[in-house]
Scaffold this motif. Sequence first.
Motif, PDB file in Angstrom:
ATOM      1  N   SER A   1      25.162  32.770  39.856  1.00 16.92           N
ATOM      2  CA  SER A   1      26.631  32.691  39.885  1.00 16.92           C
ATOM      3  C   SER A   1      27.187  34.080  39.649  1.00 16.92           C
ATOM      4  O   SER A   1      26.440  35.009  39.321  1.00 16.92           O
ATOM      5  CB  SER A   1      27.139  31.802  38.754  1.00 16.92           C
ATOM      6  OG  SER A   1      26.793  30.477  38.956  1.00 16.92           O
ATOM      7  N   ALA A   2      28.508  34.190  39.725  1.00 17.68           N
ATOM      8  CA  ALA A   2      29.182  35.435  39.330  1.00 17.68           C
ATOM      9  C   ALA A   2      29.174  35.520  37.800  1.00 17.68           C
ATOM     10  O   ALA A   2      29.034  34.501  37.119  1.00 17.68           O
ATOM     11  CB  ALA A   2      30.617  35.399  39.836  1.00 17.68           C
TER      12      ALA A   2
ATOM     13  N   THR B   1      35.031  34.875  38.689  1.00 13.04           N
ATOM     14  CA  THR B   1      35.662  34.099  39.763  1.00 13.04           C
ATOM     15  C   THR B   1      37.111  33.766  39.406  1.00 13.04           C
ATOM     16  O   THR B   1      37.993  33.846  40.265  1.00 13.04           O
ATOM     17  CB  THR B   1      34.846  32.819  40.064  1.00 13.04           C
ATOM     18  OG1 THR B   1      33.479  33.198  40.194  1.00 13.04           O
ATOM     19  CG2 THR B   1      35.309  32.147  41.335  1.00 13.04           C
TER      20      THR B   1
ATOM     21  N   GLU C   1      29.434  36.810  43.277  1.00 13.81           N
ATOM     22  CA  GLU C   1      28.012  36.457  43.347  1.00 13.81           C
ATOM     23  C   GLU C   1      27.192  37.572  43.997  1.00 13.81           C
ATOM     24  O   GLU C   1      25.995  37.723  43.715  1.00 13.81           O
ATOM     25  CB  GLU C   1      27.839  35.154  44.133  1.00 13.81           C
ATOM     26  CG  GLU C   1      27.955  33.866  43.338  1.00 13.81           C
ATOM     27  CD  GLU C   1      29.346  33.523  42.805  1.00 13.81           C
ATOM     28  OE1 GLU C   1      30.318  34.184  43.223  1.00 13.81           O
ATOM     29  OE2 GLU C   1      29.443  32.608  41.979  1.00 13.81           O
TER      30      GLU C   1
ATOM     31  N   PHE D   1      27.197  29.851  45.740  1.00 15.45           N
ATOM     32  CA  PHE D   1      28.623  29.588  45.953  1.00 15.45           C
ATOM     33  C   PHE D   1      29.096  29.935  47.360  1.00 15.45           C
ATOM     34  O   PHE D   1      30.182  29.567  47.741  1.00 15.45           O
ATOM     35  CB  PHE D   1      29.396  30.386  44.891  1.00 15.45           C
ATOM     36  CG  PHE D   1      30.889  30.208  44.809  1.00 15.45           C
ATOM     37  CD1 PHE D   1      31.472  28.948  44.785  1.00 15.45           C
ATOM     38  CD2 PHE D   1      31.725  31.321  44.693  1.00 15.45           C
ATOM     39  CE1 PHE D   1      32.845  28.803  44.652  1.00 15.45           C
ATOM     40  CE2 PHE D   1      33.098  31.183  44.553  1.00 15.45           C
ATOM     41  CZ  PHE D   1      33.667  29.918  44.538  1.00 15.45           C
TER      42      PHE D   1
ATOM     43  N   ARG E   1      34.655  25.257  43.328  1.00 15.61           N
ATOM     44  CA  ARG E   1      34.296  25.781  42.009  1.00 15.61           C
ATOM     45  C   ARG E   1      33.041  25.082  41.484  1.00 15.61           C
ATOM     46  O   ARG E   1      32.858  23.888  41.664  1.00 15.61           O
ATOM     47  CB  ARG E   1      35.458  25.604  41.030  1.00 15.61           C
ATOM     48  CG  ARG E   1      36.723  26.393  41.417  1.00 15.61           C
ATOM     49  CD  ARG E   1      36.478  27.886  41.622  1.00 15.61           C
ATOM     50  NE  ARG E   1      35.877  28.567  40.496  1.00 15.61           N
ATOM     51  CZ  ARG E   1      36.550  29.171  39.515  1.00 15.61           C
ATOM     52  NH1 ARG E   1      37.859  29.173  39.541  1.00 15.61           N
ATOM     53  NH2 ARG E   1      35.921  29.795  38.551  1.00 15.61           N
ATOM     54  N   GLY E   2      32.193  25.871  40.877  1.00 14.83           N
ATOM     55  CA  GLY E   2      30.913  25.338  40.372  1.00 14.83           C
ATOM     56  C   GLY E   2      29.871  25.196  41.468  1.00 14.83           C
ATOM     57  O   GLY E   2      28.800  24.607  41.264  1.00 14.83           O
ATOM     58  N   GLY E   3      30.153  25.763  42.645  1.00 18.24           N
ATOM     59  CA  GLY E   3      29.326  25.501  43.829  1.00 18.24           C
ATOM     60  C   GLY E   3      27.940  26.126  43.850  1.00 18.24           C
ATOM     61  O   GLY E   3      27.117  25.780  44.707  1.00 18.24           O
ATOM     62  N   SER E   4      27.644  27.028  42.905  1.00 18.54           N
ATOM     63  CA  SER E   4      26.300  27.623  42.919  1.00 18.54           C
ATOM     64  C   SER E   4      25.217  26.574  42.639  1.00 18.54           C
ATOM     65  O   SER E   4      24.082  26.718  43.090  1.00 18.54           O
ATOM     66  CB  SER E   4      26.178  28.728  41.867  1.00 18.54           C
ATOM     67  OG  SER E   4      27.080  29.750  42.170  1.00 18.54           O
ATOM     68  N   ASP E   5      25.568  25.521  41.891  1.00 18.12           N
ATOM     69  CA  ASP E   5      24.604  24.435  41.673  1.00 18.12           C
ATOM     70  C   ASP E   5      24.197  23.852  43.031  1.00 18.12           C
ATOM     71  O   ASP E   5      23.023  23.566  43.290  1.00 18.12           O
ATOM     72  CB  ASP E   5      25.226  23.298  40.836  1.00 18.12           C
ATOM     73  CG  ASP E   5      25.626  23.744  39.443  1.00 18.12           C
ATOM     74  OD1 ASP E   5      24.967  24.645  38.898  1.00 18.12           O
ATOM     75  OD2 ASP E   5      26.600  23.181  38.895  1.00 18.12           O
TER      76      ASP E   5
HETATM   77  N1  ASP Z   1      31.341  31.486  40.454  1.00 17.90           N
HETATM   78  C1  ASP Z   1      31.753  30.203  40.999  1.00 17.90           C
HETATM   79  C2  ASP Z   1      32.733  29.523  40.050  1.00 17.90           C
HETATM   80  O1  ASP Z   1      33.034  30.075  39.001  1.00 17.90           O
HETATM   81  C3  ASP Z   1      30.600  29.330  41.344  1.00 17.90           C
HETATM   82  C4  ASP Z   1      29.720  28.905  40.188  1.00 17.90           C
HETATM   83  O2  ASP Z   1      29.757  29.507  39.110  1.00 17.90           O
HETATM   84  O3  ASP Z   1      28.952  27.953  40.366  1.00 17.90           O
HETATM   85  O4  ASP Z   1      33.209  28.474  40.360  1.00 17.90           O
END
Ligand code: ASP
Length: 439
Positions: free
Chosen positions: A56-57, A62, A96, A158, A172-176
Amino acid sequence: MCRARALLLWKAWIKVGRLVMKFGGTSVADVERIRNVARHVAREVDAGHQVAVVVSAMSGTTDRLVGWVNEAAATGGSNLAKLDWREYDSVVASGEQITSGLLAIVLQAMGYKARSWAGWQVPMKTSDAHGSARILEVECDQMIANFEQGEVAVMAGFQGISEDSRITTLGRGGSDTSAVALAAALDARCDIYTDVDGVYTTDPRIEPKARKASRISYEEMLELASLGAKVLQTRSVELAMVYKVPLQVRSSFESPDSPNQNGEDGSGPGTLVCDEENIVEQQVVSGIAYSRDEAKISVRRVKDKPGVSAAIFGPLAAANVSVDMIVQNVSADGETANITFTVANKDIDRAIAVLEDAKKDIGFAEIEASPGVAKISVIGIGMRSHAGVASRMFKTLADKSINIQAITTSEIKISVLIDEAYTELAVRALHSAYGLDKA
Ligand code: ASP
Ligand code: ADP
Ligand code: MG
């Protein structure tokens, strides 16, 4: 091939197979933490795995990038409704890229072969729904060829690339989701490293008595995630379930020297997300989730006649506004009704604009919108066969004088809408009412 040999080969593959390791924002918050991540990676490479890392970043990055986009859109005289989401993605995907390059540099400095991969370089092909794109295909032949040369792949999470070659992001949260999709394409297992050591009965940050689950079913995890538990992005759980990706959630803050015991029997230091049949002890309720990302809209005094709901929810659907809970009640005059529903906070202005546009067709007196609500959900596969879960929820909230504004249920969850101010109180009271704080 004889069965025994096939089994041996399979066991060998499980032991030293391919592994995707994903590290979230707090785990890569600065270069020192990136060094810690590199030590986790080195442990797995030394154990003989072919490793792809998804990062992730850095935490907060982000949010800062999104803030800049909002600021730029406003000063340009436009507003977010008119925002060019292709440019939003171009900006917010950049966090990222930084961490993937930094981790590759640190790994190289430690003597490992490593290379960073942006989404477009893999390529991670997605739809063109900028800001919340869906992964369509992951082409990883080149990455696999590089594994054979002993190289560690460090992929920026992401982000992906659309058919017309624009950078996209996955929500958001897309790196999972990037990590699970890559694991599915590589036929690998997937370890999600975060700032908690597994999936808990509720968010450990608001209920310190929450307990860690050693295993949780894909179905329950899917409900927990979609109802607010942000430990995994919902789409990542869906993908893991469909492609049967062995998924483990664990902490990056444990010593990198402690081995990852996620072996053939699935035991490990975190929580294993797996099929229902692999869970020996079933609980009636396995978790409580909350979401503050809710807004309530009431359309007052609409005619109580067929077609009114269609006139309201048709245009909202056409404008891509997802509606969650819906309640209709007859108003004081007995001839008209009030229709109340919830949308995500970010959609509130758009929803009101759509309803005002359709006012002539709907025929209402007024619209009232309130962002200060929260959705609290009780989740458990055991609900399918046990009665009384809902009544306990309602009684527990009543005992705390918390008013329920709306209710929805599915086979394995009950959700209620309450005043946001009572979120913590409700979560803690329910956690204890279902005995989740006891081993
Ligand atoms: N950096 C992105 C976010 O903050 C993706 C992630 O962290 O999964 O949403
Ligand atoms: P990352 O940056 O590693 O992706 P996130 O902040 O997205 O991490 O997700 C981890 C956070 O999820 C935890 O810090 C925790 O506060 C929160 N969380 C919410 N519900 C749960 C739960 N049921 N179990 C564990 N963590 C949870
Ligand atoms: Mg996350």
